[in-house]
Design an enzyme around this catalytic site. Structure first.
Site, PDB file in Angstrom:
ATOM      1  CB  THR A  45       3.746   6.695   0.402  1.00  0.00           C
ATOM      2  OG1 THR A  45       3.456   6.845  -0.898  1.00  0.00           O
ATOM      3  CG2 THR A  45       3.262   5.490   1.069  1.00  0.00           C
ATOM      4  CG  ASP A  71       3.289   0.805   2.292  1.00  0.00           C
ATOM      5  OD1 ASP A  71       2.936   1.981   1.676  1.00  0.00           O
ATOM      6  OD2 ASP A  71       3.943   0.644   2.285  1.00  0.00           O
ATOM      7  CG  HIS A  98       7.802  -1.925   1.609  1.00  0.00           C
ATOM      8  ND1 HIS A  98       8.804  -2.020   0.548  1.00  0.00           N
ATOM      9  CD2 HIS A  98       6.581  -0.982   1.496  1.00  0.00           C
ATOM     10  CE1 HIS A  98       8.369  -0.849  -0.460  1.00  0.00           C
ATOM     11  NE2 HIS A  98       6.751  -0.632   0.177  1.00  0.00           N
TER      12      HIS A  98
END
Length: 151
Positions: A45, A71, A98
């Site tokens: 990421t 992600d 998230h």
């Protein structure tokens, strides 16, 4: 669902992810395993990838930041058979906005039967395996058969 097999090459495609509170721990693990990691194709990421690349000099293909969709990008690569191993140092004691994306990433890794390490100990065991340096067959869902049955 029916199963089929997929071949993982000897040089694996490894995704590296860490929550903010775990980035230092992942950096330490990556630094300790730099020689092994250099033999594989690395993805991460955004924030994690840039930090790891800057600190270690490793070539890492960075997605966008995890909370911004990174992600999900890694999850898509997993479902396309383009990621073989997920190293995800996540913080189980700290909720993140998230969290649904995190759960989705871990779920898709399980669906597509790829090895996942979530902490230093599991990453150590995984990277100590001789299978990390070998071509390996894994069972995966046979999505093509599933599509054929639907029509």
């Amino acid at each position: 669902m029916k199963k089929t097999t997929r071949t993982m090459a000897a040089h694996k495609h490894v995704a590296l992810v860490a929550h903010d509170n775990c980035k230092g721990e992942l950096l330490r693990w990556v630094t300790e395993n730099k020689e092994k990691l250099q033999r594989h194709f690395l993805y991460a990421t955004g924030t994690t990838g840039h930090m790891l690349s800057k600190e270690t000099g490793l070539a890492i293909k960075s997605m966008i930041s995890g909370p911004m969709g990174g992600d999900q990008q890694l999850g898509a690569l997993i479902s396309e058979g383009k990621i073989d191993v997920l190293i995800f140092f996540w913080d189980p004691l700290n909720a993140v906005p998230h969290d649904p994306d995190v759960k989705a990433l871990l779920r898709i890794a399980s669906v597509w039967n790829i090895p996942v390490a979530t902490n230093r100990a599991s990453a150590k065991f995984l990277f100590s395996s001789s299978l990390m340096e070998q071509e390996v067959q894994i069972e995966i869902p046979d999505y093509q058969a599933y599509l054929a049955e639907r029509t």
